[in-house]
Write an enzyme that holds these catalytic residues in place. Structure first.
Site, PDB file in Angstrom:
ATOM      1  N   LYS A  97      14.729  -0.247   5.924  1.00  0.00           N
ATOM      2  CA  LYS A  97      14.253   0.387   4.682  1.00  0.00           C
ATOM      3  C   LYS A  97      14.093   1.898   4.882  1.00  0.00           C
ATOM      4  O   LYS A  97      14.440   2.696   3.989  1.00  0.00           O
ATOM      5  CB  LYS A  97      12.931  -0.239   4.264  1.00  0.00           C
ATOM      6  CG  LYS A  97      12.288   0.388   3.014  1.00  0.00           C
ATOM      7  CD  LYS A  97      13.070   0.072   1.757  1.00  0.00           C
ATOM      8  CE  LYS A  97      12.506   0.778   0.518  1.00  0.00           C
ATOM      9  NZ  LYS A  97      11.150   0.368   0.163  1.00  0.00           N
ATOM     10  N   LEU A 112       0.826  -1.202   0.000  1.00  0.00           N
ATOM     11  CA  LEU A 112       0.000   0.000   0.000  1.00  0.00           C
ATOM     12  C   LEU A 112       0.862   1.255   0.000  1.00  0.00           C
ATOM     13  O   LEU A 112       2.027   1.218   0.419  1.00  0.00           O
ATOM     14  CB  LEU A 112      -0.932  -0.025   1.214  1.00  0.00           C
ATOM     15  CG  LEU A 112      -1.886  -1.239   1.233  1.00  0.00           C
ATOM     16  CD1 LEU A 112      -2.415  -1.517   2.625  1.00  0.00           C
ATOM     17  CD2 LEU A 112      -3.029  -1.031   0.252  1.00  0.00           C
ATOM     18  N   PRO A 113       0.301   2.392  -0.461  1.00  0.00           N
ATOM     19  CA  PRO A 113       1.134   3.576  -0.684  1.00  0.00           C
ATOM     20  C   PRO A 113       1.444   4.427   0.540  1.00  0.00           C
ATOM     21  O   PRO A 113       2.276   5.316   0.462  1.00  0.00           O
ATOM     22  CB  PRO A 113       0.298   4.383  -1.690  1.00  0.00           C
ATOM     23  CG  PRO A 113      -1.108   4.001  -1.385  1.00  0.00           C
ATOM     24  CD  PRO A 113      -1.064   2.552  -1.000  1.00  0.00           C
ATOM     25  N   THR A 160       6.236   0.231   2.792  1.00  0.00           N
ATOM     26  CA  THR A 160       7.228   0.916   3.617  1.00  0.00           C
ATOM     27  C   THR A 160       6.465   1.801   4.593  1.00  0.00           C
ATOM     28  O   THR A 160       5.945   2.851   4.217  1.00  0.00           O
ATOM     29  CB  THR A 160       8.185   1.755   2.746  1.00  0.00           C
ATOM     30  OG1 THR A 160       8.857   0.890   1.822  1.00  0.00           O
ATOM     31  CG2 THR A 160       9.227   2.456   3.604  1.00  0.00           C
TER      32      THR A 160
END
Length: 257
Positions: free
Chosen positions: A135, A29-30, A60
């Protein structure tokens, strides 16, 4: 959102249907807000998640939310991995993604066949949240470097030096500034054509903001991240369809003039 069922892979926008008929849920998902909605809302994944399920969250989202989600999934009796992706759209299309996994040994072993199908390489990094911590830090480091590259290109151009020749000389010299990132970003920053897979300014801003939050939580110096965040925030206005890294190059040249 997609789920693995006895009949194969199921994709659906109905979270209840998807989750109740799944053995494995994979989400990418964004934003953190999207993850919150998909998992924690009244109609979210956690409401119908079976105790034997495996959840792979590939977004992320930072360490804090990844750990919170892991705790919620495990409270349902299911297994969880946070598996942020390295490589973006181009590498996804070519099958060359790298996936970093955070979670238990059991969850990682259950996920191994899926990781093999989704990525070219993967690594079990540590407990839940550790992969997103890595990340987030990597994204912050890369975006600070991207801003520095834009400044360097604008500076040498203002000095009457061809920036492309500057990049060539820097790479051939193999000095401290030579890097794969310089070789990759300089042509984008100097180019006029939109690349096949443009970087999105709002995603860049999300990533640098998460890196800044991580540094704040750690109590370490944040000056470079704050400067990069301000620069990236500036490119969101009036950029149009320009690639995010092109926009960084252009804003650096504008400011130096």
């Amino acid at each position: 959102l997609a789920a693995c069922t006895s009949g194969g892979l199921l994709a659906s926008t109905n979270l209840d249907e998807l989750t109740r008929n799944s053995t494995t849920v994979i989400s990418c998902l964004p934003s953190r807000q999207a993850v919150e909605s998909v998992y924690f809302s009244d109609t979210g994944v956690l409401q119908a998640l079976a105790p034997t399920s495996l959840v792979l969250e590939c977004s992320t989202i930072g360490q804090v939310l990844a750990v919170r989600l892991a705790d919620a999934v495990q409270a349902r009796g299911a297994d969880f991995l946070d598996v942020p992706l390295f490589g973006a759209q181009a590498r996804a299309e070519s099958g060359s993604l790298f996936m970093l996994a955070g979670g238990s040994d059991r969850a990682f072993e259950r996920a191994r066949p899926l990781l093999q199908a989704l990525a070219n390489d993967w690594m079990h990094f540590g407990p839940a949240g550790s992969a997103n911590a890595a990340k987030t830090a990597q994204n912050g480091l890369g975006l600070v470097q991207a801003c520095a590259i834009a400044i360097a290109l604008a500076s040498v151009e203002n000095a009457g030096v061809d920036p492309a020749r500057f990049v060539e000389a820097t790479q051939r010299a193999e000095g401290m500034a030579a890097s794969p990132l310089l070789a990759y970003l300089a042509p984008r920053m100097l180019g006029e054509e939109l690349p096949d897979h443009p970087a999105l300014a709002h995603i860049m801003l999300k990533d640098i903001t998460m890196a800044l939050e991580m540094a704040q939580h750690a109590g370490v110096d944040q000056a470079l991240l704050l400067a990069a965040q301000a620069t990236i925030a500036a490119i969101q206005h009036g950029v149009g369809s320009v690639d995010g890294f092109q926009a960084l190059g252009r804003i650096a040249r504008t400011r130096i003039r």
